[in-house]
Write a protein that holds these residues in place. Sequence first.
Motif, short mmCIF file in Angstrom:
data_model
loop_
_atom_site.label_atom_id
_atom_site.label_comp_id
_atom_site.label_asym_id
_atom_site.label_seq_id
_atom_site.Cartn_x
_atom_site.Cartn_y
_atom_site.Cartn_z
N ASN A 223 0.83 -1.19 0.00
CA ASN A 223 0.00 0.00 0.00
C ASN A 223 0.87 1.26 0.00
N LEU A 224 1.96 1.25 0.77
CA LEU A 224 2.87 2.39 0.78
C LEU A 224 3.51 2.60 -0.59
N GLU A 225 3.89 1.51 -1.25
CA GLU A 225 4.47 1.62 -2.59
C GLU A 225 3.44 2.18 -3.57
N ARG A 226 2.20 1.73 -3.44
CA ARG A 226 1.13 2.20 -4.32
C ARG A 226 0.90 3.70 -4.12
N LEU A 227 1.10 4.17 -2.90
CA LEU A 227 0.92 5.59 -2.59
C LEU A 227 2.17 6.42 -2.89
N GLY A 228 3.17 5.78 -3.51
CA GLY A 228 4.38 6.49 -3.91
C GLY A 228 5.38 6.68 -2.79
N GLN A 229 5.31 5.84 -1.77
CA GLN A 229 6.21 5.94 -0.63
C GLN A 229 6.86 4.59 -0.35
N PRO A 230 7.72 4.11 -1.24
CA PRO A 230 8.36 2.82 -0.99
C PRO A 230 9.24 2.87 0.26
N VAL A 231 9.31 1.76 0.96
CA VAL A 231 10.07 1.66 2.20
C VAL A 231 11.29 0.78 1.93
N GLY A 232 12.44 1.19 2.44
CA GLY A 232 13.67 0.42 2.25
C GLY A 232 13.58 -0.96 2.90
N GLN A 233 14.25 -1.91 2.30
CA GLN A 233 14.21 -3.31 2.75
C GLN A 233 14.67 -3.48 4.20
N ASN A 234 15.75 -2.78 4.58
CA ASN A 234 16.25 -2.89 5.95
C ASN A 234 15.24 -2.39 6.97
N LEU A 235 14.58 -1.28 6.66
CA LEU A 235 13.58 -0.74 7.57
C LEU A 235 12.38 -1.68 7.67
N VAL A 236 11.96 -2.23 6.56
CA VAL A 236 10.84 -3.16 6.55
C VAL A 236 11.15 -4.37 7.42
N VAL A 237 12.31 -4.96 7.24
CA VAL A 237 12.70 -6.13 8.02
C VAL A 237 12.76 -5.78 9.51
N SER A 238 13.31 -4.62 9.83
CA SER A 238 13.38 -4.19 11.23
C SER A 238 11.99 -4.02 11.83
N LEU A 239 11.09 -3.40 11.08
CA LEU A 239 9.72 -3.21 11.58
C LEU A 239 9.01 -4.55 11.78
N ILE A 240 9.27 -5.49 10.90
CA ILE A 240 8.66 -6.82 11.05
C ILE A 240 9.22 -7.50 12.29
N LEU A 241 10.52 -7.46 12.46
CA LEU A 241 11.13 -8.10 13.63
C LEU A 241 10.62 -7.50 14.94
N VAL A 242 10.46 -6.19 14.97
CA VAL A 242 9.96 -5.52 16.17
C VAL A 242 8.50 -5.87 16.43
N SER A 243 7.76 -6.18 15.38
CA SER A 243 6.33 -6.45 15.52
C SER A 243 6.01 -7.87 15.98
N LEU A 244 7.00 -8.74 15.97
CA LEU A 244 6.76 -10.13 16.36
C LEU A 244 6.49 -10.24 17.86
N ASN A 245 5.71 -11.25 18.25
CA ASN A 245 5.41 -11.41 19.67
C ASN A 245 6.63 -11.99 20.41
N LYS A 246 6.52 -12.08 21.73
CA LYS A 246 7.65 -12.45 22.58
C LYS A 246 8.18 -13.86 22.31
N ASP A 247 7.39 -14.71 21.68
CA ASP A 247 7.85 -16.06 21.35
C ASP A 247 9.03 -16.04 20.39
N PHE A 248 9.19 -14.94 19.67
CA PHE A 248 10.25 -14.83 18.67
C PHE A 248 11.44 -14.02 19.17
N ASP A 249 11.48 -13.70 20.46
CA ASP A 249 12.57 -12.87 21.00
C ASP A 249 13.94 -13.49 20.74
N SER A 250 14.07 -14.80 20.94
CA SER A 250 15.37 -15.44 20.71
C SER A 250 15.76 -15.39 19.23
N PHE A 251 14.78 -15.55 18.35
CA PHE A 251 15.04 -15.46 16.91
C PHE A 251 15.53 -14.05 16.56
N VAL A 252 14.83 -13.04 17.07
CA VAL A 252 15.18 -11.64 16.76
C VAL A 252 16.59 -11.33 17.28
#
Length: 137
Positions: free
Chosen positions: A68-97
Amino acid sequence: MLLTMDLEIKRNLTHLGAYDMLKELKAMFSKQAEQELLQTVREFHTCKQEEGQSVSTHLLKMKGYIDNLERLGQPVGQNLVVSLILVSLNKDFDSFVQNYNMHGMGKTVNELHAMLKPHEDTLPKKDANPALHAIRA
């Protein structure tokens, strides 16, 4: 262009040439696009994986925000996207992160998804109904 428009919009634009029509449409919908951009950014940055939600479902939701951000002309960098995904994961993934960050893996979203899915399979299953578990015991 007129054939694809809503009847009400078409009535207001039929007298215009193509260039003026595009300018008018841009003026009409730019405010709506700004509001949609703000809402998408807000939801993307505050999105958290819900308890019991699969990592695949969560990542699909996050990818929807990215698209949706890309469609609105605001692409997000890959590193930022990955970081936001990692931060959004629940506590079960803390060791993975933590492991991901320690090794600075620098993966794409699809590669991250391919890594998260097997990790999710190793997590202990949580009972959907703890009362049933107590009855069995």
